[in-house]
Design an enzyme around this catalytic site. Structure first.
Site, PDB file in Angstrom:
ATOM      1  CB  THR A   1      -0.894   0.040   1.252  1.00 12.43           C
ATOM      2  OG1 THR A   1      -0.047   0.097   2.395  1.00 12.43           O
ATOM      3  CG2 THR A   1      -1.785  -1.192   1.342  1.00 12.43           C
TER       4      THR A   1
ATOM      5  CD  GLU B   1      -5.313  -2.599   1.279  1.00 12.97           C
ATOM      6  OE1 GLU B   1      -5.465  -1.985   0.202  1.00 12.97           O
ATOM      7  OE2 GLU B   1      -4.933  -2.040   2.322  1.00 12.97           O
TER       8      GLU B   1
ATOM      9  CE  LYS C   1     -19.401  11.302  15.191  1.00 15.25           C
ATOM     10  NZ  LYS C   1     -19.400  10.199  16.115  1.00 15.25           N
TER      11      LYS C   1
ATOM     12  CD1 TRP D   1     -19.538  11.632  11.597  1.00 16.24           C
ATOM     13  CD2 TRP D   1     -19.923  10.065  10.039  1.00 16.24           C
ATOM     14  NE1 TRP D   1     -19.197  10.424  12.134  1.00 16.24           N
ATOM     15  CE2 TRP D   1     -19.419   9.445  11.204  1.00 16.24           C
ATOM     16  CE3 TRP D   1     -20.226   9.278   8.931  1.00 16.24           C
ATOM     17  CZ2 TRP D   1     -19.218   8.062  11.282  1.00 16.24           C
ATOM     18  CZ3 TRP D   1     -20.026   7.904   9.018  1.00 16.24           C
ATOM     19  CH2 TRP D   1     -19.518   7.302  10.188  1.00 16.24           C
TER      20      TRP D   1
HETATM   21  P1  ADP Z   1      -3.202   3.782  -0.068  1.00 16.53           P
HETATM   22  O1  ADP Z   1      -4.275   3.150   0.781  1.00 16.53           O
HETATM   23  O2  ADP Z   1      -1.870   3.535   0.461  1.00 16.53           O
HETATM   24  O3  ADP Z   1      -3.490   5.207  -0.452  1.00 16.53           O
HETATM   25  P2  ADP Z   1      -4.397   2.549  -2.355  1.00 16.53           P
HETATM   26  O4  ADP Z   1      -4.143   3.010  -3.727  1.00 16.53           O
HETATM   27  O5  ADP Z   1      -4.591   1.109  -2.149  1.00 16.53           O
HETATM   28  O6  ADP Z   1      -3.224   3.046  -1.486  1.00 16.53           O
HETATM   29  O7  ADP Z   1      -5.634   3.375  -1.798  1.00 16.53           O
HETATM   30  C1  ADP Z   1      -6.939   2.867  -1.697  1.00 16.53           C
HETATM   31  C2  ADP Z   1      -7.805   3.939  -1.150  1.00 16.53           C
HETATM   32  O8  ADP Z   1      -7.885   5.040  -2.052  1.00 16.53           O
HETATM   33  C3  ADP Z   1      -9.236   3.535  -0.942  1.00 16.53           C
HETATM   34  O9  ADP Z   1      -9.412   2.838   0.267  1.00 16.53           O
HETATM   35  C4  ADP Z   1      -9.954   4.887  -0.951  1.00 16.53           C
HETATM   36  O10 ADP Z   1      -9.877   5.530   0.306  1.00 16.53           O
HETATM   37  C5  ADP Z   1      -9.155   5.677  -1.937  1.00 16.53           C
HETATM   38  N1  ADP Z   1      -9.832   5.673  -3.238  1.00 16.53           N
HETATM   39  C6  ADP Z   1      -9.542   4.938  -4.323  1.00 16.53           C
HETATM   40  N2  ADP Z   1     -10.377   5.224  -5.332  1.00 16.53           N
HETATM   41  C7  ADP Z   1     -11.246   6.161  -4.894  1.00 16.53           C
HETATM   42  C8  ADP Z   1     -12.358   6.858  -5.459  1.00 16.53           C
HETATM   43  N3  ADP Z   1     -12.753   6.672  -6.709  1.00 16.53           N
HETATM   44  N4  ADP Z   1     -13.026   7.733  -4.667  1.00 16.53           N
HETATM   45  C9  ADP Z   1     -12.651   7.951  -3.402  1.00 16.53           C
HETATM   46  N5  ADP Z   1     -11.601   7.334  -2.822  1.00 16.53           N
HETATM   47  C10 ADP Z   1     -10.899   6.450  -3.550  1.00 16.53           C
END
Ligand code: ADP
Length: 536
Positions: free
Chosen positions: A186, A330, A430, A435
Site C-alpha cells: 500500500t 488490497e 465530526k 459527520w
Molecule cells: P493507499 O491506501 O496507500 O493510499 P491505495 O491506492 O490502495 O493506497 O488506496 C486505496 C484507497 O484510495 C481507498 O481505500 C480509498 O480511500 C481511496 N480511493 C480509491 N479510489 C477512490 C475513489 N474513486 N473515490 C474515493 N476514494 C478512492
C-alpha cells in the site's frame, strides 16, 4: 456430487500463452523522447522467456522475489510475465516513496534481484547500502557508466546483454493457482506500507473481470494508455488484461508531465486510458492552454481518489468521458466502476458515484456498533468487502479474523447497487456529533471557476469538537476572497457544513501515487505552518 469438469490451474502462464498466440500481433508502445518504440505481444513473450532463463541462471527459484524499480515500459511488461510464470514473485517497488520506505518494502518482501531502469539508476544507488539481501541488479536501458562503476555490493548486469544469449522459449512450470505471483505494498497514505500478495488465480480472475463491457470495456480493437504506474497495484491489472483481450498498451515510461504525455497521446493515439485524477487535471489544463491533440481518446478510467465533477465536465468538453472507479491495493485493485444503468435519465448523478461492484466482489456496510446496514441509499457506514481477488490479510501478518476486508472507507450504497464514498474513516470530520464529508466539500470547491484544487481536513474546535479547514489553490492568486467561496458553498450545502477556517496554499501536498496527503496537511496545520483565516 463432484463435477466432471477439468481442473486447469488459473495461472499467469495461461494469460501469456493466450496473449502471445491469439493476440500475437497486438503491441506495446513505449514512449521515447521523440515518438515511441513498439513490440508485439509475441516479442514480449519471447523476451519474457529469455528473461526467465537469465533469472534462473542468476539462481532465482520458486517463490523468490524479483523486484522492479521501473517506469511503465516494454521491459517492465516482460518482467510481469517472466517472473510469475517461472514460479517466482514479482514485486514492483514504488519509486516515489521516501527512500527509507522503499528500503523497508524491499527488505520486508525479501527482494534478492532488482531490475532498475537506467533512467532511475542514479536515485536508486543511494538505497543500495540499505538493501543487504539484494544479490543482483539488472539495469534496463542506458545508464551513466560512472554511476554503474560506483556500485558496490550487488552484481550489476545490463538487461539487453543478459537476455541476449537466452532461448526464446522456456519450459514454464505448472504452478498451483493459489501460489504467489506478485506483490505490492500500500502506498502508506494512512500509515506504514503493508504487503499484499496476489495469487495466480486472483490475477487471472481479476483480468477477466476488468475486461468486461461494464467495467474497463477492453477488446483487441482498443489501445489503452496506462498512466497508472506499474508499481501502483500492478497498473490496475492492465498488463495482464491486455493479454486476455489483445488490447494494445501505450506505456508512457518517464514522460508523465503534461507536455510529453500529450505528445505521446498524439503519437501513439490510444483510445482509452487509466490514471489518478491528478494526472488528468494536469493534462487537461495543458491541452486547454496549448490546443494539444488528445482527439484519439474517448474515455479514461479515473480512480485512486474521488474524481471531482468539474474534472469530468472539463473532459466532456473534449469529448472524453471520465469513468469513475474505486479500488485498493488490497483488492487487486478493482472494487467498483461507474457506468450508469441502461436507460438511466440522471446519468450525470450515476457517473459521480464510485460505481457498481463486479460479480465476485461482495460489499457490506456496517455501523459504528458493527451492525449491518441496508443498501437504501442513505445509511452511511464503513465498507467491508470480500471476494476472490481481495486479500485475506497482509504479508507476514495474521489473516483478518472474520474473512472480510475492512476498507477504512465510509459511504452508502443505493438500492440498485451504486456505491458513494463520503470519506476515509480517518478523514471524516465530526462536528458536534454530525459527520461532514471532506470529499463533498472538495468536490464543490473545485467546481468554483476560480479554484484549481482544494483539500479539506478536520481540525480541533473547542465548541464543536472538530470543524473543517478548507485549503485552496487558486488558478490566479487574489482572484477570489474566502467570503465568496463561503457563499458559494452556503448556496449548495446546509449552513453548518460550511467551513469558517480557510487558507490559500500554493499546492496541495500529494502522496507517492498522487492522492491528497491529508496526513501532511494536518501536520502542517498542527505545526502552525498554514496561514489560516477565520471567516464569519
Ligand atoms: P493507499 O491506501 O496507500 O493510499 P491505495 O491506492 O490502495 O493506497 O488506496 C486505496 C484507497 O484510495 C481507498 O481505500 C480509498 O480511500 C481511496 N480511493 C480509491 N479510489 C477512490 C475513489 N474513486 N473515490 C474515493 N476514494 C478512492
Amino acid at each position: 456430487m463432484h463435477s466432471t469438469m477439468q481442473d486447469v490451474p488459473l495461472s499467469v502462464r495461461r494469460l501469456l500463452e493466450h496473449g502471445s498466440t491469439v493476440h500475437s500481433g497486438s503491441r506495446v508502445l513505449t514512449a521515447m523522447p521523440e515518438g515511441y518504440t513498439e513490440a508485439s505481444f509475441a516479442e514480449v513473450a519471447a523476451n519474457a522467456a529469455r528473461l526467465a532463463g537469465a533469472l534462473r541462471g542468476l539462481g532465482v527459484g520458486e517463490g523468490d522475489r524479483v523486484a522492479t524499480f521501473m517506469w511503465n515500459n516494454q521491459q517492465h511488461l516482460e518482467a510481469y510475465y517472466a517472473v510469475p510464470c517461472m514460479g517466482a514473485v514479482i514485486h514492483p517497488l514504488n519509486i516515489r516513496l521516501p527512500g527509507e520506505q522503499i528500503a523497508y518494502t524491499a527488505n520486508h518482501a525479501g527482494d534478492q534481484v532488482i531490475i532498475v531502469d537506467g533512467s532511475l539508476l542514479a536515485p536508486f544507488t543511494g538505497l543500495i547500502p540499505h538493501l543487504p539481501q539484494v544479490r543482483h541488479l539488472i539495469v534496463n536501458g542506458p545508464a551513466d557508466p560512472a554511476v554503474v562503476a560506483g556500485i558496490t555490493g550487488p552484481e550489476v548486469h545490463d538487461y539487453a546483454a543478459l537476455i541476449a544469449g537466452q532461448p526464446d522459449s522456456y519450459d514454464w512450470p505448472d504452478v498451483d493457482e493459489r501460489q504467489a505471483a506478485a506483490m505490492c505494498y500500500t502506498s502508506g497514505t494512512t500509515g506504514h506500507p503493508k504487503g499484499v500478495v496476489y495469487s495466480h488465480r486472483s490475477i487471472y480472475l481479476h483480468s477477466l473481470a476488468i475486461a468486461l463491457p461494464d467495467v474497463f470495456d477492453l477488446s483487441a480493437a482498443d489501445c489503452v494508455l496506462a498512466v497508472v504506474p506499474q508499481f501502483h497495484v500492478l497498473a490496475w491489472g492492465l498488463p495482464y488484461t491486455a493479454f486476455v483481450t489483445g488490447c494494445w498498451l501505450a506505456m508512457p515510461d518517464r514522460f508523465l508531465a503534461p507536455e510529453p504525455l500529450a505528445g505521446f497521446v498524439a503519437a501513439a493515439r490510444p483510445n482509452k486510458a487509466a490514471g489518478v485524477p491528478t494526472v488528468w487535471q494536469g493534462l487537461i489544463r495543458y491541452a486547454d492552454a496549448t490546443g494539444a491533440d488528445l482527439s484519439s481518446l474517448t474515455e479514461a478510467v479515473v480512480g485512486g481518489s474521488a474524481c471531482p465533477p468539474s474534472l469530468m465536465a472539463d473532459y466532456d468538453r473534449h469529448g472524453i468521458t471520465l469513468v469513475h472507479a474505486w479500488g485498493m491495493t488490497e483488492m487487486s485493485p478493482l472494487g467498483t466502476l461507474s457506468r450508469p444503468p441502461a436507460g438511466a435519465r440522471d446519468r450525470e448523478a450515476y457517473r459521480l458515484t464510485q460505481g457498481r461492484f463486479p460479480a465476485s466482489v461482495e460489499p457490506r456496510l456496517i455501523g459504528p456498533d458493527g451492525s449491518v446496514l441496508p443498501h437504501d441509499g442513505h445509511s452511511v457506514g464503513e465498507l467491508l468487502v470480500r471476494g476472490p481477488w481481495i486479500t485475506a490479510g497482509y504479508y507476514q501478518e495474521e489473516p483478518f479474523a472474520d474473512g472480510w476486508l475492512r476498507t477504512g472507507d465510509v459511504g452508502l450504497i443505493s438500492p440498485d447497487g451504486y456505491l458513494t464514498l463520503t470519506d476515509r474513516a480517518k478523514d471524516v470530520i465530526k462536528s458536534g456529533g454530525e459527520w461532514i464529508s471532506s470529499v463533498e466539500l472538495e468536490n464543490l470547491l473545485m467546481g468554483h471557476p476560480a479554484v484549481l484544487e482544494a483539500a479539506v481536513v478536520g481540525v480541533p474546535d473547542e465548541r464543536w469538537g472538530e470543524r473543517p479547514l478548507a485549503t485552496v489553490v487558486l488558478k490566479e492568486k487574489g482572484s477570489v476572497a474566502f467570503a465568496e467561496l463561503q457563499d458559494y458553498l452556503a448556496a449548495r450545502l446546509p449552513k453548518w457544513q460550511v467551513p469558517e477556517r480557510w487558507a490559500f496554499v500554493d499546492e496541495v501536498p500529494k502522496t507517492s501515487v498522487g492522492k491528497i496527503d491529508k496526513k501532511v496537511l494536518r501536520a502542517r496545520h498542527a505545526a502552525g505552518e498554514l496561514d489560516v483565516t477565520t471567516v464569519g
